[in-house]
Write a protein that holds these residues in place. Structure first.
Motif, short mmCIF file in Angstrom:
data_model
loop_
_atom_site.label_atom_id
_atom_site.label_comp_id
_atom_site.label_asym_id
_atom_site.label_seq_id
_atom_site.Cartn_x
_atom_site.Cartn_y
_atom_site.Cartn_z
N VAL A 1 0.87 -1.18 0.00
CA VAL A 1 0.00 0.00 0.00
C VAL A 1 0.91 1.23 0.00
O VAL A 1 2.13 1.10 0.14
CB VAL A 1 -0.96 0.01 1.22
CG1 VAL A 1 -1.88 -1.20 1.17
CG2 VAL A 1 -0.18 0.02 2.52
N LYS B 1 -2.61 3.83 2.33
CA LYS B 1 -3.79 3.73 1.47
C LYS B 1 -3.55 2.72 0.36
O LYS B 1 -2.43 2.58 -0.13
CB LYS B 1 -4.12 5.09 0.86
CG LYS B 1 -4.48 6.16 1.86
CD LYS B 1 -4.75 7.49 1.15
CE LYS B 1 -5.08 8.59 2.14
NZ LYS B 1 -5.31 9.89 1.44
N LYS B 2 -4.63 2.05 -0.05
CA LYS B 2 -4.54 1.14 -1.18
C LYS B 2 -4.09 1.90 -2.41
O LYS B 2 -4.53 3.02 -2.67
CB LYS B 2 -5.90 0.50 -1.43
CG LYS B 2 -5.91 -0.54 -2.54
CD LYS B 2 -7.28 -1.18 -2.70
CE LYS B 2 -7.27 -2.19 -3.83
NZ LYS B 2 -8.60 -2.83 -4.01
N ASP C 1 3.62 -1.03 3.79
CA ASP C 1 3.49 0.36 3.35
C ASP C 1 4.76 0.84 2.66
O ASP C 1 5.85 0.72 3.23
CB ASP C 1 3.20 1.24 4.57
CG ASP C 1 2.56 2.57 4.20
OD1 ASP C 1 2.56 2.92 3.00
OD2 ASP C 1 2.07 3.26 5.11
#
Length: 548
Positions: free
Chosen positions: A298, A302-303, A345
């Motif tokens: 991600v 966030k995706k 992330d």
């Protein structure tokens, strides 16, 4: 020692390479590089990647660009090859499902399955997910997270349709697959993915289509035709799975089967963990030893989405490599990536934090400090420690290294690396390697050789003490560089050139990573300082931006 065969998935040619493709390929690359080190050379290691080219979307995308499907596939396959070359991925082969060597083997495998009664002609009615080009079971279609009878991936409505297809008798192999999973807990890693498969197996396995009818639609005409029945083409997923076998099903490569590991993302778990092993059972082929299934990246929590503009594509990766070096990028992917069952992330702040802690202030600073001291106090020549390596460890000369046993420390790190490699836990293996750098830094702080050297010209006991300390440091860092080289092959090779300590050709990892062993730093050999491996990064610097 058994040959080692590692694979990535073969990637859809309709996508441009992005962080997901590069991550899986760098994982496989590091695993293959470790395997070559363990064996002392590349001869018993084979690493495969490639592209999956027979999807319907290839036809429609090609038409929109004024190309034939093969021209479009050619262009995009070249993009993947270029991307993996940039990432310093050391694959031994790049297979394309449009290549004759693959299509001919697929015909052979399908014929074998037909001969044994495992592939047969029949009618199929099911829920078709056009966005993913696959049929879904009633349970999966009904329980989609986006609502009943929508694609679990895209949320688009499913289409119920009936086709006359050739089928694979998947149901006949459910018990054998369940038995294999029970007897081989390491077949699917991590364990959470294995449990996911076991849960879905409780619903039972239905026979699955392996072909689709050829119609007037141009998309339906793109693919490998069924042997002896050109009115059907082989379903793209069946065609794609066979690549792992077709690439090594030659007299000179057959010894590599079965694979040591298939590496892949979690979205293709079912095909690889259920359909593929059952196909292999039907063919009478040994099963892969391990399927290692990672999660997703991600971006800043966030995706990733192209519409949000937070997608980490190849241009973004190149921007990071330009600023921090390719090996720093590889290090971040390998040590911070989504190896377990949770996503990871890609954050600029986290990247800089890891870069400074592990690389600039870690291996970079430690090698610079030691090389600078050897240059200053021993004229750029590897010092001769007093006594033998064994005596150095035993400290029978009263020297200040009673808290530093180089052979034991390096042996412990090597053991940790090998143990973690058995579980494909590359992040932990690299942490074991980096622990040697931390230990050297602590040792320097304990012994303060830079203070000791102030009396080098006045106290005759200082030189042997200083030689012992700096040899301990340099030799331990050499071992660390060997263990770190699968992640950072370019930077470690640069260190070996300046320190004149490249592992002896043909040396196994056990020899190359032995403190004072056959590949040791030779006292009296020249050592140059060279440029720092990694310069410290300013956390306040803006994120690297991809150039247009």
């Amino acid at each position: 020692m058994e040959p080692y065969y590692a694979t990535t998935p073969i990637y859809y040619v309709n996508d441009r390479p992005h962080i997901g493709h590069c991550f899986t390929s760098v994982l496989a690359d590091a695993a293959a590089r470790f395997a070559r080190l363990v064996r002392g050379g590349p001869g018993d290691v084979f690493f495969l990647t490639g592209t999956d080219e027979h999807a319907d979307k290839v036809v429609t995308s090609a038409a929109s660009h004024g190309m034939t499907p093969l021209q479009w596939a050619d262009r995009n396959a070249a993009e993947f090859q270029s991307a993996f070359a940039f990432m310093n991925v050391s694959n031994d082969d790049f297979i394309r499902t449009t290549q004759p060597r693959h299509t001919a083997k697929v015909h052979d495998y399908i014929r074998r399955l037909q001969t044994h009664g495992d592939v047969f002609l029949g009618d199929y009615t099911g829920w078709w997910d056009e966005s993913q080009e696959e049929y879904l079971t009633e349970t999966v279609a009904k329980d989609s997270p986006h609502g009943p009878y929508t694609s679990p991936v895209t949320g688009r409505p499913l289409v119920k349709r009936t086709e006359k297809n050739y089928f694979f008798r998947l149901s006949a192999y459910q018990d054998r697959l369940a038995e294999h999973l029970a007897k081989n807990p390491g077949f699917i890693l991590p364990e959470s993915r294995r449990n996911e498969v076991l849960g879905r197996l409780r619903d039972g396995l239905a026979d699955i289509p392996v072909s689709r009818a050829v119609t007037a639609d141009p998309a339906s005409q793109w693919g490998i035709r069924m042997p002896d029945d050109p009115g059907h083409r082989i379903y793209v997923w069946i065609d794609a799975l066979f690549n792992y076998l077709s690439a090594v099903d030659t007299p000179d490569r057959r010894r590599f089967w079965p694979p040591a590991v298939h590496l892949m993302a979690k979205d293709i778990l079912w095909f690889h963990a259920v359909i593929w092993p059952c196909l292999l059972m039907a063919l009478g082929e040994p099963l892969p030893r391990t399927l290692f299934v990672h999660s997703y990246w991600v971006r800043d929590g966030k995706k990733m989405s192209k519409s949000l503009g937070n997608f980490v594509d190849l241009d973004v990766l190149k921007a990071y490599a330009d600023r921090y070096s390719l090996d720093a990028l590889r290090w971040y992917l390998l040590t911070q990536g989504p190896l377990a069952n949770t996503d990871a992330d890609f954050s600029h702040a986290k990247f800089v934090e890891v870069y400074n802690a592990d690389l600039a202030n870690g291996i970079g600073n430690s090698t610079s400090r030691v090389a600078n001291m050897i240059d200053k106090y021993f004229n750029g020549v590897v010092p001769q420690p007093p006594g033998t390596i064994e005596q150095l460890a035993l400290d029978d000369q009263g020297l200040p290294h009673d808290r530093f046993n180089g052979p034991a420390l390096c042996g412990e790190a090597l053991g940790g690396v090998l143990s973690n490699l058995d579980r494909l836990d590359l992040a932990s293996a690299l942490a074991d390697a980096l622990s040697l750098v931390r230990r050297v830094d602590l040792y320097i702080n304990e012994t303060t050789p830079f203070k000791l050297a102030k009396n080098l010209d006045t106290d005759p006991t200082v030189r042997p003490r200083l030689a012992a300390i700096l040899y301990n440091c340099a030799e331990t860092l050499r071992v660390a560089s060997v263990l770190l080289s699968p992640a950072m092959p370019g930077k470690m090779a640069s260190l070996w050139r300046t320190w004149n300590c490249a592992p002896t050709p043909g040396a196994t990892l056990a020899d190359a990573a032995a403190f004072g062993g056959p590949c040791r730093l030779a006292p009296g050999s020249p050592m140059t300082k060279g440029e720092p491996l990694f310069m410290r990064a300013d956390p306040a610097e803006p994120e690297p931006r991809a150039t247009a």
